[in-house]
Design an enzyme around this catalytic site. Structure first.
Site, mmCIF file in Angstrom:
data_model
loop_
_atom_site.group_PDB
_atom_site.id
_atom_site.type_symbol
_atom_site.label_atom_id
_atom_site.label_comp_id
_atom_site.label_asym_id
_atom_site.label_seq_id
_atom_site.Cartn_x
_atom_site.Cartn_y
_atom_site.Cartn_z
ATOM 1 N N ARG A 177 0.833 -1.210 0.000
ATOM 2 C CA ARG A 177 0.000 0.000 0.000
ATOM 3 C C ARG A 177 0.866 1.257 0.000
ATOM 4 O O ARG A 177 0.618 2.208 -0.744
ATOM 5 C CB ARG A 177 -0.896 -0.048 1.243
ATOM 6 C CG ARG A 177 -1.794 1.137 1.464
ATOM 7 C CD ARG A 177 -2.706 0.841 2.638
ATOM 8 N NE ARG A 177 -3.599 1.937 2.963
ATOM 9 C CZ ARG A 177 -4.703 1.794 3.688
ATOM 10 N NH1 ARG A 177 -5.049 0.606 4.131
ATOM 11 N NH2 ARG A 177 -5.478 2.837 3.955
ATOM 12 N N ASP A 178 1.919 1.245 0.813
ATOM 13 C CA ASP A 178 2.812 2.398 0.902
ATOM 14 C C ASP A 178 3.569 2.596 -0.410
ATOM 15 O O ASP A 178 3.756 3.726 -0.875
ATOM 16 C CB ASP A 178 3.802 2.211 2.048
ATOM 17 C CG ASP A 178 3.140 1.703 3.315
ATOM 18 O OD1 ASP A 178 1.970 2.048 3.548
ATOM 19 O OD2 ASP A 178 3.790 0.959 4.067
ATOM 20 N N ALA A 179 4.007 1.483 -1.005
ATOM 21 C CA ALA A 179 4.725 1.560 -2.274
ATOM 22 C C ALA A 179 3.835 2.128 -3.367
ATOM 23 O O ALA A 179 4.283 2.897 -4.232
ATOM 24 C CB ALA A 179 5.231 0.171 -2.668
#
Length: 310
Positions: free
Chosen positions: A254-256
């Protein structure tokens, strides 16, 4: 400049066991230690795709030094507010690719430390982007209840863009202030709108509603089935990338995805290309133990297939 704000950073201890036996001694096969925090991961992806970024938030103790040293080695400006208490250590246990997560609450942040971070953020300028990500640690005088609202107020007053990847209880207030991007997952959508999603197409009205409420772009991810991208002009979907690689890590996908999208949109101002890079960054992350390199993201990019839904 792109700033990332992690209020509750951590050291993440990843351990692998053959079989987890609750209540008994368990022998660890492998272990690794990484800096943790949603917005910190975004900075690390931005650095890989060669977009300058500054990481801020709260750091304290040995854990804080570990986080700052790691980021500095990756050419990320680590400019955190020093706090009296230590940052947390989270434990992530892997058993045949099944993950058990033990997250600690985090340090209590004093009112003075909160004000120092808010003052620091007042340096942002028109055209800058602030990415808010992750949980909120306990704060004196109940300041944890509106800390994200106060930071958004600063971003808006200074003409900066902001991105919200925050727990669902904070998200709706931030959407109404016009974020550049929000990236809820399926569970967030169910919590925000008090619904039960049975089919991925059921996400469409809720993605559109987030756009209507004020978000410029919305990405809704739904695990192994892919994601959808919403703009004022249309709805798009990406199926899971197919290759021969094993999926070994879903922790920071999700962060990527946020890092890939924001790094590309601020550089090229092309939302569809940005979504493609976002999907490639998330897919590459799923195939490595930590976060992917720029080359690993580029290798995945030709495999990304975007479909126009509406």
């Amino acid at each position: 400049m792109i700033y990332t704000v992690t209020l509750n950073p951590s050291i993440d201890l990843y351990v692998e066991v053959d079989k987890l036996h609750p209540g008994y001694n368990n022998n660890i096969k492998t272990e690794r230690t990484l800096p943790g925090g949603k917005a910190i991961n975004v900075s690390r992806i931005l650095s890989q795709i060669r977009i300058p970024t500054t990481a801020t938030g709260f750091t304290g103790g040995y854990q804080g030094l570990f986080i700052k040293d790691w980021l500095s080695k990756e050419d990320i400006l680590a400019d955190f507010v020093d706090i009296k208490e230590n940052n947390r250590i989270n434990i992530k246990i892997f058993e045949d690719l099944e993950e058990t997560v033990i997250n600690f609450q985090g340090p209590t942040i004093s009112s003075e430390e909160v004000e120092e971070l808010l003052y620091y953020l007042s340096r942002v300028r028109e055209g800058d982007t602030i990415i808010f990500g992750g949980s909120v640690p306990p704060m004196e005088n109940g300041e944890d209840s509106d800390i994200y609202d106060r930071m958004v107020e600063i971003a808006k007053a200074n003409g900066a863009y902001f991105v919200a990847d925050v727990p669902s209880q904070y998200l709706l207030n931030m959407v109404k202030r016009g974020p550049l991007l929000v990236k809820p997952n399926g569970e967030d959508i169910e919590a925000i709108f008090n619904v039960k999603i049975e089919d991925k197409m059921d996400y469409i009205p809720y993605g559109k509603e987030l756009i209507k409420m004020g978000a410029k772009y919305v990405i809704i991810s739904y695990g192994s089935e892919g994601s959808m991208f919403f703009t004022n002009d249309g709805v798009y979907a990406a199926a899971p990338v197919e290759d021969d690689s094993e999926i070994i890590n879903t922790v920071a996908c999700r962060d990527a995805m946020i890092g890939g999208f924001i790094g590309t949109i601020v550089r090229d101002n092309d939302p569809i290309e940005s979504y493609m890079v976002a999907v490639a960054a998330a897919s590459a992350t799923a195939r490595v133990l930590d976060l992917p390199t720029r080359d690993q993201i580029i290798d995945i990019l030709p495999l990304v297939d975007i479909e126009i839904i509406e």
